[in-house]
Design an enzyme around this catalytic site. Structure first.
Site, short mmCIF file in Angstrom:
data_model
loop_
_atom_site.label_atom_id
_atom_site.label_comp_id
_atom_site.label_asym_id
_atom_site.label_seq_id
_atom_site.Cartn_x
_atom_site.Cartn_y
_atom_site.Cartn_z
N ASP A 23 0.89 -1.20 -0.09
CA ASP A 23 0.05 0.01 -0.14
C ASP A 23 0.74 1.45 0.00
O ASP A 23 0.34 2.26 0.51
CB ASP A 23 -0.86 -0.08 1.21
CG ASP A 23 -2.02 -1.16 1.14
OD1 ASP A 23 -2.29 -1.56 -0.09
OD2 ASP A 23 -2.24 -1.78 2.45
N LYS A 48 2.08 2.30 -5.02
CA LYS A 48 2.61 1.75 -6.32
C LYS A 48 1.72 2.01 -7.58
O LYS A 48 2.15 2.55 -8.65
CB LYS A 48 2.69 0.25 -6.47
CG LYS A 48 3.45 -0.26 -4.98
CD LYS A 48 3.66 -1.75 -4.84
CE LYS A 48 2.33 -2.40 -4.41
NZ LYS A 48 1.86 -1.90 -3.08
N GLY A 63 -4.53 -4.09 -3.61
CA GLY A 63 -5.68 -3.19 -3.74
C GLY A 63 -4.99 -2.08 -4.41
O GLY A 63 -4.23 -1.17 -3.54
N HIS A 64 -5.03 -1.59 -5.62
CA HIS A 64 -4.33 -0.57 -6.17
C HIS A 64 -5.25 0.57 -6.62
O HIS A 64 -6.11 0.56 -7.50
CB HIS A 64 -3.63 -0.96 -7.38
CG HIS A 64 -2.28 -2.09 -6.93
ND1 HIS A 64 -1.72 -2.82 -7.86
CD2 HIS A 64 -2.10 -2.49 -5.86
CE1 HIS A 64 -0.88 -3.56 -7.19
NE2 HIS A 64 -1.22 -3.59 -5.99
N GLN A 111 1.87 -6.04 -3.34
CA GLN A 111 2.35 -6.16 -1.89
C GLN A 111 3.56 -5.30 -1.46
O GLN A 111 3.71 -4.50 -2.53
CB GLN A 111 2.41 -7.71 -1.54
CG GLN A 111 1.22 -8.60 -1.34
CD GLN A 111 0.44 -8.88 -2.77
OE1 GLN A 111 1.08 -9.42 -3.66
NE2 GLN A 111 -0.73 -8.39 -3.06
#
Ligand code: GDP
Ligand code: IMO
Ligand code: MG
Length: 449
Positions: free
Chosen positions: A13, A16, A40-41, A228
């Site tokens: 988180d 990225k 979760g991006h 990650q």
């Protein structure tokens, strides 16, 4: 132009997706290489928020080839939902390709993830890992045990596919029933589901290896999107409080099928502080009003699970470790704006053994050793006003520059990018990795890139 790996350099988180979305403008291909829908991006574009779990963060550009590589694990349900949602917003998915070597996450993986977590909390040694519950660990377990189902297997004859499923369930059903008192689906149920997924995913599934190598051969530019973070890496992270794939830069090569010699730069993404979601050690964690500031101002809630992220000071020991295990050519520091308004900043420069007083800047292997260590901090004055609107590194307040300079010195790599907000333009590009710019090319080498 260059082929560039973007990796998370903390516990995930780090921002990225914002950096990938920013750099993707100059890339031809964007590849997700490992992990699954545990990621979760978040990309924020003209105020609109996009949350990607499996779709590469380059998809908002119509002309980029977006690939989900062989090292990923695919939940058909999640990817199909993401495709439907993004198409409903007016974006085409014709440029999306998924490797036929990627492994499938099926319902029994999700059940196993849940019951394994539940049993960990019952077991006297077992603190929960705090997984995302998406079946990621069990899918990678099957891959390594060589009983996984790959996307390509969906297109085998019915007879072969059914045989494979029957073999898998002959192992899973008794395991779930006897070890965890849980049920699983029948062979026919999984077979029907697989046939349905095969049809729905047909336009996307292909052998992505030739596509990637054609692009490389044609001199195209590739951006590898990590998921990650380094401290969640299965080999180099805070094991067992990790995910089940290689989130470090090497994972971008194995997870896409290209050799390290084709990579021009690896860039680590780090927040200007540290966060972690899920259980496990976190030496610089803050349970005070500063931790609350970071959590609230940084809006630190997990993108996938909505869990509150734990927050703390920037940790230079893990920063240095990340630079080493990823071979980072530079870092993108994100969320500097979240430190606005803090009178004092602390930076962890080493760990001290609470028994002996001995100091180290090497990250230990064993969590029992880590538990004997406490952070050693240097203190920096905060700045007045906000950095949110600043677009040139030189215009940053001197206090911010001093803080960033010390970070670069501690971790041993230059700062290439500084981010001060979630939108693309809320960024200072000191060195452009997509043009393969490096510290030596720039006069401003001392403080940043
Ligand atoms: P990822 O998993 O590494 O892509 O990161 P996430 O998307 O899970 O979390 C990063 C969050 O920080 C997202 O909500 C981003 O929109 C946000 N973000 C990224 N960069 C910045 C920044 O520089 N400042 C602020 N305030 N938010 C940022
Ligand atoms: P992105 O790509 C932050 C964490 C989980 C848990 C551990 C294992 O958005 O940075 P898993 O479901 O993978 O078996 O959970 O890893 N985790 C993440 N934390 N960001 C992520 O992805 C994560 N993906 C997994 O919270 O502690
Ligand atoms: Mg995330």
């Amino acid at each position: 132009m260059a082929n560039v790996i973007i990796v998370g350099a903390q516990w995930g988180d780090e921002g990225k997706a914002k950096i990938v979305d920013l750099l993707a403008e100059q890339a031809d291909v964007v590849i997700r290489c490992q992990g699954g829908c545990n990621a979760g991006h978040t990309v924020v574009h003209h105020g609109e928020v996009f949350k990607f779990h499996l779709i590469p963060s380059g998809l908002l550009y119509p002309d980029k080839l977006c690939i989900i590589g062989s090292g990923t694990v695919i939940s058909p349900e999640v990817i199909l939902r993401e495709i439907t949602e993004i198409e409903a917003k007016g974006y085409a998915t014709t440029n999306l390709k998924i490797s036929d070597r990627a492994h499938l996450t099926l319902p029994y993986h999700i059940t196993l993830d849940r019951v394994q977590e539940e049993s960990r909390s019952k077991d006297q040694n077992g603190e929960k890992i705090g997984t995302t519950g998406k079946g990621i660990g069990p899918t990678y377990m099957d891959k390594v045990a060589r009983i996984g189902l790959r996307l390509g297997d969906l297109y085998e004859t019915d007879e072969l596919l059914k045989k494979q499923i029957a073999h898998i369930l002959s192992i899973k059903t008794p395991l779930l029933k006897h070890a965890y008192q849980a049920e699983t689906e029948t062979v026919d149920e999984i077979f029907t589901l697989c046939k349905q997924y095969a049809e729905q995913l047909r336009p996307y599934v292909t052998n992505t290896t030739p596509l990637i190598h054609e692009a490389i051969g044609a001199g195209k530019h590739i951006l590898f999107e990590g998921a990650q973070g380094t401290l969640l890496d299965i080999d180099h992270g805070t094991y067992p409080f990790v995910t089940s794939s290689n989130a470090t830069a090497g994972g971008a090569c194995t997870g896409s099928g290209i050799g390290p010699s084709r990579i021009d730069q690896s860039i680590g993404v780090m927040k200007a502080y540290t966060t972690r979601v899920g259980s496990g050690p976190f030496p610089t964690e803050l349970n005070d009003s500063v931790g609350q500031h970071l959590q609230e101002v940084g809006k630190e809630f997990g993108t996938t699970t909505g869990r509150r992220r734990r927050c703390g000071w920037f940790d230079g020991v893990i920063g240095k470790y990340s630079v080493q295990v990823n071979g980072l050519d530079g870092v993108a520091i994100t969320k500097l704006d979240v430190l606005d308004g803090l009178k004092e900043l602390h930076l962890c420069v080493a760990y001290k053994n609470i028994q002996t007083g001995e100091q180290t800047s090497d990250f230990p292997t064993r969590l029992s050793d880590l538990a004997q260590l406490e952070p050693v901090y240097e203190t920096f004055p905060g700045w007045t006003g906000s950095v949110h609107g600043i677009r040139a590194y030189d215009k940053l307040p001197i206090e911010a520059k001093n803080y960033l300079t010390r970070i670069a010195e501690l971790i041993g790599t230059p700062i290439a990018i500084v981010s001060v907000g979630p939108e693309r333009q809320e960024t200072m590009m000191v060195c452009n990795p997509m043009r393969n710019e490096r510290k030596d090319d720039k006069a401003s080498a001392v403080t940043a890139c």
